[in-house]
Write an enzyme that holds these catalytic residues in place. Structure first.
Site, short mmCIF file in Angstrom:
data_model
loop_
_atom_site.label_atom_id
_atom_site.label_comp_id
_atom_site.label_asym_id
_atom_site.label_seq_id
_atom_site.Cartn_x
_atom_site.Cartn_y
_atom_site.Cartn_z
CD GLU A 151 -2.35 2.15 -3.23
OE1 GLU A 151 -3.59 2.31 -3.28
OE2 GLU A 151 -1.69 2.31 -2.17
CE LYS A 190 -12.48 4.40 -8.82
NZ LYS A 190 -12.95 5.32 -7.77
CG HIS A 217 -0.08 9.87 0.79
ND1 HIS A 217 -0.15 9.97 2.16
CD2 HIS A 217 -1.15 9.13 0.42
CE1 HIS A 217 -1.21 9.33 2.59
NE2 HIS A 217 -1.84 8.82 1.57
CG HIS A 275 -1.76 1.21 1.38
ND1 HIS A 275 -2.75 1.51 0.47
CD2 HIS A 275 -1.77 2.19 2.30
CE1 HIS A 275 -3.35 2.63 0.84
NE2 HIS A 275 -2.77 3.07 1.94
CG ASN A 276 -0.07 4.96 0.24
OD1 ASN A 276 -0.84 4.92 -0.73
ND2 ASN A 276 -0.41 5.55 1.38
CD GLU A 310 -5.46 6.41 -4.60
OE1 GLU A 310 -5.41 7.58 -4.15
OE2 GLU A 310 -5.41 5.39 -3.87
CG ASP A 326 -1.60 6.83 -4.21
OD1 ASP A 326 -2.01 5.71 -4.58
OD2 ASP A 326 -1.69 7.23 -3.04
#
Length: 250
Positions: A81, A182, A97, A51-52, A131, A83
């Site tokens: 992941e 997405k 972040h 995560h991150n 993301e 972002d």
């Protein structure tokens, strides 16, 4: 399960490896072979996830970089992941972040780190979660970068046969990097690379209506509430039948 993994760059921070999660899954370091069937759909497995993954320190003031990505992959993490945000006037997308004072790292540097270490610890597929907060021009640059550095490792779901309508197995996807993002926010060329679509979780029944290769996130609290609701519904459904059974018996 990002914080179920303890990587070297984070050992100086407040880091909880959640050992209880692993108590029922003993691992012998000397055991190098594959010990289970790897031909079931991806959804049949616990997947070691990050995560991150671009952060090297804390999530508020720390600097982003590639050291955590590299350490994670060397530890057989199978979900990285990133972002992603618009960069500067040079057109280079960055990873950071959002809404914090963390220092960014170039998306390109992250993808190079993925290329160099993706299959260092295991040949099984790597999921690259994006993301995506980027505008169309920066998304186009992200697509170009992934094609350039990941090459034939980059899994492109074929439209003929609708492969992305079913979850493939780790064995089928050996040596491949899968894009998870997405689709609703993606330009067509990024959609063409996306194997796992991310959709907002609306409910268990609604999930059954979504395209098969779709994933959603929900909090532990929401999951607990759903399980309690299901338990209440089942109890309410069972009551009349039990009462009928007593009347029939009498």
């Amino acid at each position: 399960m990002g914080n179920a993994l303890c990587w070297a760059p984070l050992t100086e921070q407040l880091w909880d490896p959640h050992p209880k999660l692993l108590e029922d899954y003993p691992f012998e370091e000397a055991e190098q072979g594959v010990t289970q069937n790897m031909k079931a759909p991806l959804t049949h497995y616990f997947i070691s996830s990050g995560h991150n993954s671009y952060l090297t320190r804390d999530q508020l003031m720390g600097r982003a970089g590639t050291s955590t990505i590299i350490a994670s992959l060397q530890g057989a993490c199978r979900v990285i992941e990133l972002d992603c945000y618009d960069g500067g006037s040079d057109g280079a997308p960055i990873c950071k972040h959002g809404g914090t004072a963390t220092k960014p790292v170039n998306f390109e540097d992250c993808i190079i780190a993925v290329r160099d270490h993706a299959f260092e610890a295991t040949p099984y597929p790597l999921i690259l979660t994006l993301e995506n907060h980027t505008s169309a021009p920066f998304q186009a640059e992200m697509v170009r970068i992934m094609h350039k550095y990941l090459g034939e490792w980059l899994f492109i779901p074929p439209r003929v046969g609708c492969t992305n309508e079913r979850w493939m197995s780790p064995e089928e996807l050996r040596g491949r990097i899968l894009v998870r993002t997405k689709n609703k926010k993606s330009i067509p060329t990024l959609q063409a690379l996306t194997y796992i679509d991310i959709a907002k979780f609306q409910g268990l029944a609604e999930m059954n209506e979504l395209p098969h290769v779709t994933s959603s996130s929900l909090s532990e609290g929401k999951l607990l509430a759903l399980l309690k609701a299901l338990s209440r519904d089942r109890a309410a459904t069972d009551r009349p039948s039990r009462a009928n059974s007593r009347r029939s018996f009498n």
